[in-house]
Design a protein around this motif. Structure first.
Motif, PDB file in Angstrom:
ATOM      1  N   ALA A 126       0.848  -1.203   0.000  1.00 54.74           N
ATOM      2  CA  ALA A 126       0.000   0.000   0.000  1.00 54.74           C
ATOM      3  C   ALA A 126       0.882   1.250   0.000  1.00 54.74           C
ATOM      4  O   ALA A 126       0.635   2.207  -0.733  1.00 54.74           O
ATOM      5  CB  ALA A 126      -0.929  -0.012   1.206  1.00 54.74           C
ATOM      6  N   PRO A 133      -4.899   9.769  -4.340  1.00 54.75           N
ATOM      7  CA  PRO A 133      -5.681   8.535  -4.368  1.00 54.75           C
ATOM      8  C   PRO A 133      -5.479   7.722  -3.088  1.00 54.75           C
ATOM      9  O   PRO A 133      -4.409   7.770  -2.493  1.00 54.75           O
ATOM     10  CB  PRO A 133      -5.125   7.778  -5.574  1.00 54.75           C
ATOM     11  CG  PRO A 133      -4.259   8.729  -6.318  1.00 54.75           C
ATOM     12  CD  PRO A 133      -3.876   9.824  -5.389  1.00 54.75           C
ATOM     13  N   ALA A 134      -6.524   7.002  -2.692  1.00 50.27           N
ATOM     14  CA  ALA A 134      -6.419   6.155  -1.498  1.00 50.27           C
ATOM     15  C   ALA A 134      -5.500   4.980  -1.800  1.00 50.27           C
ATOM     16  O   ALA A 134      -5.422   4.520  -2.938  1.00 50.27           O
ATOM     17  CB  ALA A 134      -7.794   5.661  -1.097  1.00 50.27           C
ATOM     18  N   ILE A 135      -4.797   4.494  -0.775  1.00 46.11           N
ATOM     19  CA  ILE A 135      -3.879   3.368  -1.016  1.00 46.11           C
ATOM     20  C   ILE A 135      -4.381   2.083  -0.384  1.00 46.11           C
ATOM     21  O   ILE A 135      -3.861   1.021  -0.654  1.00 46.11           O
ATOM     22  CB  ILE A 135      -2.462   3.661  -0.463  1.00 46.11           C
ATOM     23  CG1 ILE A 135      -2.507   4.016   1.016  1.00 46.11           C
ATOM     24  CG2 ILE A 135      -1.797   4.750  -1.275  1.00 46.11           C
ATOM     25  CD1 ILE A 135      -1.137   4.011   1.658  1.00 46.11           C
ATOM     26  N   ASP A 136      -5.404   2.179   0.461  1.00 44.88           N
ATOM     27  CA  ASP A 136      -5.857   0.974   1.143  1.00 44.88           C
ATOM     28  C   ASP A 136      -6.870   0.238   0.288  1.00 44.88           C
ATOM     29  O   ASP A 136      -7.765   0.835  -0.294  1.00 44.88           O
ATOM     30  CB  ASP A 136      -6.446   1.331   2.501  1.00 44.88           C
ATOM     31  CG  ASP A 136      -5.373   1.876   3.416  1.00 44.88           C
ATOM     32  OD1 ASP A 136      -4.371   1.167   3.609  1.00 44.88           O
ATOM     33  OD2 ASP A 136      -5.506   3.019   3.884  1.00 44.88           O
ATOM     34  N   VAL A 137      -6.666  -1.066   0.200  1.00 44.05           N
ATOM     35  CA  VAL A 137      -7.561  -1.902  -0.592  1.00 44.05           C
ATOM     36  C   VAL A 137      -8.899  -1.968   0.141  1.00 44.05           C
ATOM     37  O   VAL A 137      -8.932  -2.108   1.356  1.00 44.05           O
ATOM     38  CB  VAL A 137      -6.940  -3.305  -0.738  1.00 44.05           C
ATOM     39  CG1 VAL A 137      -7.847  -4.214  -1.540  1.00 44.05           C
ATOM     40  CG2 VAL A 137      -5.566  -3.202  -1.373  1.00 44.05           C
ATOM     41  N   ARG A 188       2.364   1.864  -3.292  1.00 43.36           N
ATOM     42  CA  ARG A 188       1.383   2.544  -4.158  1.00 43.36           C
ATOM     43  C   ARG A 188       1.372   4.034  -3.848  1.00 43.36           C
ATOM     44  O   ARG A 188       1.389   4.864  -4.753  1.00 43.36           O
ATOM     45  CB  ARG A 188      -0.027   1.966  -3.914  1.00 43.36           C
ATOM     46  CG  ARG A 188      -0.418   0.830  -4.815  1.00 43.36           C
ATOM     47  CD  ARG A 188      -1.931   0.600  -4.766  1.00 43.36           C
ATOM     48  NE  ARG A 188      -2.412   0.236  -3.442  1.00 43.36           N
ATOM     49  CZ  ARG A 188      -2.379  -1.003  -2.955  1.00 43.36           C
ATOM     50  NH1 ARG A 188      -1.878  -1.990  -3.669  1.00 43.36           N
ATOM     51  NH2 ARG A 188      -2.829  -1.249  -1.743  1.00 43.36           N
ATOM     52  N   TYR A 236       1.917   7.271  -6.254  1.00 44.82           N
ATOM     53  CA  TYR A 236       0.952   8.367  -6.430  1.00 44.82           C
ATOM     54  C   TYR A 236       1.621   9.718  -6.177  1.00 44.82           C
ATOM     55  O   TYR A 236       1.416  10.679  -6.906  1.00 44.82           O
ATOM     56  CB  TYR A 236      -0.242   8.215  -5.492  1.00 44.82           C
ATOM     57  CG  TYR A 236      -1.101   6.998  -5.745  1.00 44.82           C
ATOM     58  CD1 TYR A 236      -1.267   6.493  -7.040  1.00 44.82           C
ATOM     59  CD2 TYR A 236      -1.750   6.352  -4.690  1.00 44.82           C
ATOM     60  CE1 TYR A 236      -2.052   5.366  -7.258  1.00 44.82           C
ATOM     61  CE2 TYR A 236      -2.540   5.237  -4.912  1.00 44.82           C
ATOM     62  CZ  TYR A 236      -2.680   4.739  -6.189  1.00 44.82           C
ATOM     63  OH  TYR A 236      -3.454   3.641  -6.407  1.00 44.82           O
TER      64      TYR A 236
END
Lengths: 270, 190, 190
Positions: free
Chosen positions: A128, C168-172, A131, A135
């Motif tokens: 996470a 953007p959110a990173i948590d699934v 990611r 971003y």
């Protein structure tokens, strides 16, 4: 979910190193470059998983552990300066492996006891963050993608520094501070007085700069009334007391003259 | 290859972001690929830009070392507000010196020093005089003939006072009241 | 009183002259006289300006600390030619550390190390602080009282953001978190 393309491990003399070289001989400087490419053991672990196109939740812990340990062993053999963090991860993987190989206790709760769960959780959190790093890096950045104004302006020439602001309160506070110091150090008494008396004292002194003598009566004007007369009188008395002026009278009831007291008069040879 | 809109955007952005003026030649070398655009095209675009900005808050001007954007000359005074500094603060020493001149005038520098127990710097006296709040009204006829300081009419004006008597009462705690503070108990009939 | 053309010119010039972002309120206070123009008029003019610059090489953007002009992001590569130094490229380690502070703030250095599985070099923290992107916002009340890091308004400005929510959110999402079940469904394949 899994990355399809191989991530380069690093660059050696401009050539990308995509796979771990198969033969055992790797130039030490090449491996050093490879090692530097990883931002840490989690990164290396994630690379090994992605290389096999696997989902994190599906990791074959035993295979991955073996590969990871091989990797670390190779680095150690080449006597590369290996961050301790890589060994900590190796130890953790070894522990998971040993727990998986142990026979399960019959009453053990499978879900909680699965030693892979914690590793998977950590890998997911790390993924996470990876990611998030992407971003952030993709965001247009000042100084990399866009620049700010550097245009010329003459406006600064008009800038003036305003004088400090002082309020009446600042002055009275400063005076009470001074009064408190006086109280601490001095015994002398200062009698009650009017500030307007003080101001009138200044005026009298100023007048006497221009003329050597002033007539006493000149200091009293009808327009100021009785209060003004009192102020002038008090000012004169105060100036006499402070030896700043002297009064002379030729004969009783004649006009009194005021002049600055000249202390050096008595030493005047003339 | 760039079209004319892209070329104009690129030159506009370059002139905006570059701290020094740029010539048409420099622009061609720095932000364009070799052979991409003729120098004539760059110059024509610069003229177009100059025209575009004619009625705006900034203008594109040609100075000795090239082209640069600058704010319109008639806006300078207003724009100075962007950098207007906050007024500095006066030191305690200055305020105490001023207070003594206000409350104990006419007073010499030596007397101020005696009361405050420390020397008064010349710069403080100079600052107060330059501000127009104090002036020399004479000299005290004691050895050395020191100058006597007093407040000015400008001081009264600046502090919205008709006379010094309008100065607010000094707030000193009751137990610290001494003969000194009796100054507050103004009474003409005393 | 100013007419709308003068107001637009003034705000435009102010934003060009001042590289740091300015809010509508700051513009009203700094370059306009008291009561001269309403805040609504300032805001409307800023929107007009944003529109005017839509197709130009520079654009008026709103970031966390206000409005500012900047060169269009798609010109970045070309404009880089203006400077001797290449734009900074940050290491993976620095970006991961920054991401942790961005997405998991307030966070301690120890927590960052735990998630990244590696110790955080002091030079990374120093770089991030020198860029003004992160700051210490307090200490965590655990043994050793480690410092808690968070991002700054300057970080948002430099990354063209008004708020962190724009990232953007990173948590699934919760329903995709099947780690435990997936593991249980698997056999050891070694």
């Amino acid at each position: 979910m899994a990355e399809q393309q191989s991530l380069p491990l690093g660059f050696v003399r401009g050539e990308p190193v995509v796979e771990k070289p198969e033969d055992l001989y790797i130039p030490p400087d090449a491996l050093e470059v490879i090692l530097e490419t990883f931002s840490g053991p989690m990164d290396l672990l994630l690379y090994l998983i992605r290389r096999q196109k696997l989902d994190i939740v599906d990791i074959p812990v035993l295979t991955i552990t073996r590969q990871y340990v091989e990797y670390v062993e190779m680095m150690k053999e080449l006597k590369l300066e290996l961050a301790a963090d890589y060994l900590v991860m190796a130890a953790m993987l070894a522990e998971i492996k040993s727990r998986l190989l142990l026979p399960k206790a019959p009453q053990e709760d499978d879900e909680e006891a699965d030693p892979r769960a914690e590793l998977v959780r950590r890998l997911q959190e790390y993924e996470a963050i990876r990611r998030g790093a992407e971003y952030i890096d993709a965001q247009p950045q000042t100084g990399r993608d866009s620049w700010l104004s550097e245009i010329h302006t003459d406006a600064r020439e008009y800038v003036t520094t305003p004088p400090p602001e002082v309020t009446l309160e600042d002055i009275t506070l400063a005076f009470s501070r001074v009064l408190q110091t006086i109280k601490l150090q001095a015994h002398h008494q200062i009698k009650r007085e009017q500030l307007s008396t003080r101001a009138r004292m200044s005026q009298v002194i100023e007048l006497l700069q221009e003329k050597s003598y002033i007539s006493f009566s000149k200091l009293f004007t009808r327009s100021e009334g009785r209060a003004g007369a009192v102020v002038s009188f008090l000012a004169i008395l105060e100036l006499v007391k402070e030896s700043m002026i002297e009064l002379t009278q030729m004969e009783p009831m004649s006009d009194i003259h005021i002049r600055l007291k000249r202390q050096h008069d008595e030493f005047d040879p003339a | 290859m760039m079209n004319s809109t892209q070329l104009k955007q690129l030159l506009e952005a370059a002139l905006f972001a570059h701290p020094q003026p740029l010539t048409a030649e420099q622009l061609q070398q720095l932000v364009l690929n070799a052979g991409e655009t003729s120098l004539a095209a760059v110059k024509a675009t610069l003229q177009e830009l100059q025209h575009d900005y004619q009625e705006r808050g900034i203008e594109l001007v040609k100075v000795a070392s090239g082209y640069r954007f600058q704010t319109r000359a008639d806006l300078g005074q207003r724009l100075a507000g962007l950098w207007q500094e906050k007024p500095p603060r006066y030191s305690q020493a200055l305020l105490e010196t001023l207070a003594l001149i206000v409350y104990r005038q006419p007073i010499t520098r030596g007397e101020i020093e005696q009361i405050r127990g420390v020397s008064v710097s010349s710069s403080i006296m100079k600052t107060l005089q330059e501000r127009g709040w104090i002036k020399v009204v004479g000299v005290k006829e004691v050895p050395g003939r020191p100058q006597l300081y007093a407040t000015t009419a400008e001081f009264l004006d600046d502090f919205n006072l008709q006379t010094l008597d309008e100065l607010p009462a000094i707030d000193v705690p009751e137990d610290e009241r001494t003969a000194e503070t009796a100054i507050n108990e103004r009474d003409l009939n005393d």
